[in-house]
Design an enzyme around this catalytic site. Structure first.
Site, PDB file in Angstrom:
ATOM      1  N   TYR A   1       0.837  -1.200   0.000  1.00 23.99           N
ATOM      2  CA  TYR A   1       0.000   0.000   0.000  1.00 23.99           C
ATOM      3  C   TYR A   1       0.871   1.250   0.000  1.00 23.99           C
ATOM      4  O   TYR A   1       0.516   2.272  -0.600  1.00 23.99           O
ATOM      5  CB  TYR A   1      -0.924   0.007   1.219  1.00 23.99           C
ATOM      6  CG  TYR A   1      -1.871  -1.172   1.291  1.00 23.99           C
ATOM      7  CD1 TYR A   1      -2.303  -1.828   0.142  1.00 23.99           C
ATOM      8  CD2 TYR A   1      -2.351  -1.624   2.523  1.00 23.99           C
ATOM      9  CE1 TYR A   1      -3.174  -2.900   0.211  1.00 23.99           C
ATOM     10  CE2 TYR A   1      -3.223  -2.699   2.602  1.00 23.99           C
ATOM     11  CZ  TYR A   1      -3.632  -3.335   1.446  1.00 23.99           C
ATOM     12  OH  TYR A   1      -4.492  -4.399   1.526  1.00 23.99           O
TER      13      TYR A   1
ATOM     14  N   HIS B   1      -9.655   0.711   7.410  1.00 24.37           N
ATOM     15  CA  HIS B   1      -9.995   1.886   6.607  1.00 24.37           C
ATOM     16  C   HIS B   1      -9.246   3.127   7.073  1.00 24.37           C
ATOM     17  O   HIS B   1      -8.690   3.874   6.251  1.00 24.37           O
ATOM     18  CB  HIS B   1     -11.502   2.168   6.654  1.00 24.37           C
ATOM     19  CG  HIS B   1     -12.316   1.253   5.803  1.00 24.37           C
ATOM     20  ND1 HIS B   1     -13.690   1.375   5.684  1.00 24.37           N
ATOM     21  CD2 HIS B   1     -11.980   0.195   5.029  1.00 24.37           C
ATOM     22  CE1 HIS B   1     -14.143   0.432   4.866  1.00 24.37           C
ATOM     23  NE2 HIS B   1     -13.121  -0.299   4.471  1.00 24.37           N
TER      24      HIS B   1
ATOM     25  N   LYS C   1     -17.509   2.254   2.276  1.00 22.35           N
ATOM     26  CA  LYS C   1     -18.300   2.294   3.491  1.00 22.35           C
ATOM     27  C   LYS C   1     -18.213   0.952   4.222  1.00 22.35           C
ATOM     28  O   LYS C   1     -17.973  -0.066   3.563  1.00 22.35           O
ATOM     29  CB  LYS C   1     -19.746   2.660   3.162  1.00 22.35           C
ATOM     30  CG  LYS C   1     -20.531   1.476   2.651  1.00 22.35           C
ATOM     31  CD  LYS C   1     -21.026   1.529   1.298  1.00 22.35           C
ATOM     32  CE  LYS C   1     -21.241   0.172   0.741  1.00 22.35           C
ATOM     33  NZ  LYS C   1     -20.089  -0.663   0.562  1.00 22.35           N
TER      34      LYS C   1
ATOM     35  N   ASP D   1     -21.808  -3.600   7.850  1.00 18.73           N
ATOM     36  CA  ASP D   1     -21.827  -4.092   6.480  1.00 18.73           C
ATOM     37  C   ASP D   1     -23.115  -3.752   5.756  1.00 18.73           C
ATOM     38  O   ASP D   1     -23.094  -3.393   4.578  1.00 18.73           O
ATOM     39  CB  ASP D   1     -21.626  -5.609   6.462  1.00 18.73           C
ATOM     40  CG  ASP D   1     -20.189  -5.992   6.196  1.00 18.73           C
ATOM     41  OD1 ASP D   1     -19.828  -6.125   5.018  1.00 18.73           O
ATOM     42  OD2 ASP D   1     -19.431  -6.132   7.160  1.00 18.73           O
TER      43      ASP D   1
END
Length: 327
Positions: free
Chosen positions: A57, A78, A96, A177
Site C-alpha cells: 500500500y 480503513h 463504506k 456491512d
C-alpha cells in the site's frame, strides 16, 4: 471538468473488483493497484488492464502517477489506509462504512482539511440516478410533508465463524456491512435523528446478526430500518408523505425502479434506471467533479455528515452493547 483523475486501487477484494470494473466500463483512468501480495496485485492489474501493480500500500500511495486512492481494505483498516493516502498527498474515496467509529472518522476529516485534500465515503447509492430523482421529487413537494421511511437490507450470508461478516475483529456484523445503507438513507432524507431506538440479536461470535432501528425526528417523522446477515428479505424501501409515497423496488440501494403513488393508488411517475455496469462509477464522477471545482468538503454526502453518521452508528452500538476489539 479538467483532465480525468488517475485512480489507484488500494486492496484487491470483491468490492474493489466491482468498483474497478465500473470505472473501466465507464471510461475512467485506473492507473495503479496496490496489494500486500505481489501475486494479487499482478492478477488484479492483468484482469483490468491496469498499467502499474504495487506489492504494498505504501508504494501505491507514493506513486506519482496516482491522483486519488480508493480504499477497500477490511473495515478496521480503513482509517489507517486512508491516513496513508492522505499523508502521501492523495485525494481519497473510502469504502463504506467510512471507519469503525466517529473518532476515527473525525481524525481523517481533520487530516484531509489540514492537507487540503478531498476525502469522501463511498456510499455509492446516494449518487445513483434513481436516488437523484427521488431527492428532486421530494424537493418539488410531490409527496407533501414527509412522514416515514421504511427500508431493509437483509442478506443470507455464510454462518462460518471465520467469515468476515461474523468476525468482530474485522468489524463484522449486520450494522456496519448492511445497516449503513438504510441508516445513511435516513440521514439523506431526514438529517440527524433526535431519538435512536435499537434492538439486535447476535451470533455466537458476538457479531450482530440482525438489527432494527427506529429514528425519531421533529415534524412527526420516523425512519425504521432492518438489517440482517442471516435472512434474505425484500430489500425494498418506501418513503411516505402526506400527499403521495415512493415505492422503491428490489434492490433499493442498487440501480432499480420506483413509483410515485397517490393515495388513491394511481401512479404519478415511474422511474427506470439505465446504468452501464453496477453504478459504482457515479461516486467516482462526483469525486472528480468536486476536485475540479475545488470543493474539498463534498455536497451529496459531505464529510461532516459522514462523521455524524458514524456517530449515530456509535450510539446504536452503545445501546446494544456492541464493541469491536481494540476500541
Amino acid at each position: 471538468m479538467t483532465d480525468r483523475l488517475r485512480w489507484g486501487i488500494l486492496a484487491t477484494g470483491g468490492i474493489a473488483r466491482l468498483f474497478t470494473n465500473d470505472l473501466t466500463l465507464n471510461g475512467f483512468t485506473v492507473q495503479a493497484v496496490g496489494s500486500r501480495s505481489r501475486e494479487a496485485a499482478d492478477a488484479f492489474a492483468a484482469k483490468f488492464d491496469i498499467p502499474t501493480a504495487h506489492d504494498s500500500y505504501e508504494s501505491l500511495v507514493a506513486d506519482p502517477e496516482v491522483d486519488v486512492v480508493y480504499v477497500s481494505t477490511p473495515h478496521p483498516m480503513h482509517a489507517a489506509s486512508a491516513r496513508l493516502a492522505l499523508e502521501a498527498g492523495k485525494h481519497v474515496l473510502v469504502e463504506k462504512p467510512f471507519t469503525v467509529n466517529a473518532r476515527e472518522a473525525q481524525e481523517l476529516a481533520d487530516l484531509a482539511a489540514e492537507r487540503g485534500l478531498l476525502i469522501l465515503e463511498a456510499m455509492w447509492t446516494r449518487y445513483l440516478p434513481h436516488m437523484v430523482r427521488i431527492r428532486e421529487i421530494i424537493a418539488d413537494g410531490t409527496l407533501g410533508e414527509l412522514r416515514t421511511l421504511i427500508a431493509d437490507h437483509t442478506q443470507r450470508l455464510p454462518d462460518d465463524p471465520e467469515h468476515r461478516i461474523n468476525a468482530l475483529e474485522l468489524g463484522g456484523g449486520a450494522l456496519l456491512d448492511l445497516g449503513i445503507y438504510p441508516i445513511s438513507f435516513a440521514w439523506d432524507l431526514f438529517g440527524a435523528p433526535l431519538t435512536v431506538q435499537t434492538t439486535a440479536t447476535f451470533k455466537a461470535t458476538g457479531a450482530d446478526a440482525q438489527i432494527a432501528t427506529i429514528f425519531g425526528y421533529d415534524g412527526d417523522r420516523l425512519a425504521t430500518t432492518l438489517s440482517a446477515s442471516h435472512t434474505l428479505g425484500p430489500n425494498t424501501a418506501s418513503v411516505l408523505g402526506t400527499d403521495a409515497r415512493i415505492e422503491i423496488d428490489r434492490v433499493w440501494y442498487t440501480p432499480t425502479t420506483f413509483r410515485v403513488v397517490a393515495p388513491d393508488g394511481s401512479v404519478l411517475e415511474e422511474f427506470r434506471s439505465d446504468v452501464t455496469g453496477r453504478g459504482m462509477h457515479f461516486q467516482a464522477a462526483a469525486v472528480e467533479r468536486l476536485v475540479a471545482e475545488g470543493n474539498l468538503t463534498g455536497d451529496v454526502l459531505p464529510i461532516d455528515e459522514t462523521v455524524a453518521i458514524m456517530g449515530t452508528l456509535d450510539a446504536i452500538r452503545e445501546e446494544i452493547g456492541l464493541r469491536y476489539p481494540g476500541e
